[in-house]
Design an enzyme around this catalytic site. Structure first.
Site, PDB file in Angstrom:
ATOM      1  N   GLY A 249       2.237  -4.668  -7.340  1.00 34.74           N
ATOM      2  CA  GLY A 249       1.813  -3.827  -8.457  1.00 34.74           C
ATOM      3  C   GLY A 249       2.552  -2.509  -8.491  1.00 34.74           C
ATOM      4  O   GLY A 249       2.936  -2.022  -9.555  1.00 34.74           O
ATOM      5  N   ASP A 250       2.759  -1.908  -7.327  1.00 32.30           N
ATOM      6  CA  ASP A 250       3.510  -0.656  -7.250  1.00 32.30           C
ATOM      7  C   ASP A 250       4.940  -0.856  -7.734  1.00 32.30           C
ATOM      8  O   ASP A 250       5.509  -0.011  -8.427  1.00 32.30           O
ATOM      9  CB  ASP A 250       3.535  -0.137  -5.811  1.00 32.30           C
ATOM     10  CG  ASP A 250       2.158  -0.148  -5.168  1.00 32.30           C
ATOM     11  OD1 ASP A 250       1.181   0.146  -5.886  1.00 32.30           O
ATOM     12  OD2 ASP A 250       2.058  -0.455  -3.976  1.00 32.30           O
TER      13      ASP A 250
END
Length: 305
Positions: A249-250
């Protein structure tokens, strides 16, 4: 310049097992130590795709020094505030069936350390983008992100909010450039559940109405949705072997910013976001540049409405 802010970084210790049984002695076959924290992961991905960034936050003790050295060795620019307390150490356990994360609490910060950190935001410029990512040490107080957002706005810079829950909602009136809840986080925010993508769309649009400029809702292997003020887009999930979902996600956020900071085109940024997030999930650590480009060619985006 893109600044990533990790208020609660960690030294991540990965341990891999064939099988993992609680209450018994488990002997790992493979271990790995890495610099952890959402903003740090975003800086690592930004560096991989050739975008300049500077990592900010708090580091202390031997674990903090390891992270600082790790970033220096990988030529990632940073300007962390040194603290007396120890940077936390998280343990990540992975077996064939499950991934488990044992995360420690954050350090206790002194008032002088906090003030030194806050001074860094007085030098922001209008074209800077600041990414606020992850949890907050308790000693900073629940309103610390609001204080930081106010400083960003005072300098007329832009910010991204990579957090979940109430802190995400609290940031929306300040109009973050991007937020990226996953499906489970979106369900928790609105206290509902989704059976298909169509049910997600009204809630993604609701986040726009509440103040977000762009919204990505990730759905792991089922793809992702991008909401802009003009359109809604769907990126199909890409087939591959899931090796390490931590940081995917990052990496998605980093991919979006790497492209958007140059082109200001959210659709192109979404394509890069999907490539970065997917290639990270399909890699033990960070993907190679060649593998990322291979995944980029497989990204398939269609307009929903």
């Amino acid at each position: 310049m893109i600044y990533t802010v990790t208020l609660n970084p960690a030294l991540d210790y990965f341990m891999n097992y064939e099988e993992l049984a609680l209450g018994e002695v488990n002997r790992t076959g493979k271990t790995q130590i890495s610099a952890g924290g959402k903003g740090i992961m975003e800086s690592r991905m930004l560096s991989l795709v050739g975008a300049k960034s500077k990592a900010l936050g708090f580091l202390g003790g031997f674990s903090g020094q390891y992270i600082k050295d790790f970033l220096n060795e990988n030529q990632i620019d940073s300007d962390f505030t040194e603290i007396e307390d120890l940077t936390r150490i998280n343990v990540k356990l992975k077996s064939q069936e499950n991934e488990t994360s044992l995360d420690a609490a954050g350090p206790k910060l002194q008032e002088s350390e906090i003030n030194h950190f806050l001074e860094k935001f007085d030098h922001l410029k209008e074209d800077d983008i600041v990414v606020f990512a992850g949890t907050i040490p308790k000693s900073l107080g629940e309103d610390f992100y609001e204080r930081l957002i106010a400083k960003v706005q005072k300098q007329k810079a832009t910010f991204v909010m990579d957090v979940d829950g109430q802190k995400l909602l609290d940031s929306l009136p300040a109009h973050p450039l991007l937020i990226k809840p996953n499906r489970e986080e979106l369900e928790a925010i609105f206290e509902t559940s989704f059976k298909n993508n169509e049910q997600i769309i009204p809630y993604g649009q609701k986040l726009l109405e509440m103040g977000a400029q762009n919204v990505i809702v990730s759905m792991a292997g089922d793809g992702a949705l991008l909401f802009t003020n003009e359109k809604v887009y769907f990126a199909q999930g890409i087939k591959g072997e899931l090796k390490n979902s931590i940081g995917a996600g990052d990496s998605t956020v980093a991919g979006f910013l790497a492209e958007y900071s140059q082109s200001k085109d959210p659709l192109l940024a979404f394509r890069q976001a999907i490539a970065c997030g997917t290639s990270k999930a399909f890699s033990d650590d960070m993907p190679s540049r060649a593998f990322l480009e291979e995944i980029y060619k497989k990204v398939n985006i269609s307009e929903v409405k």
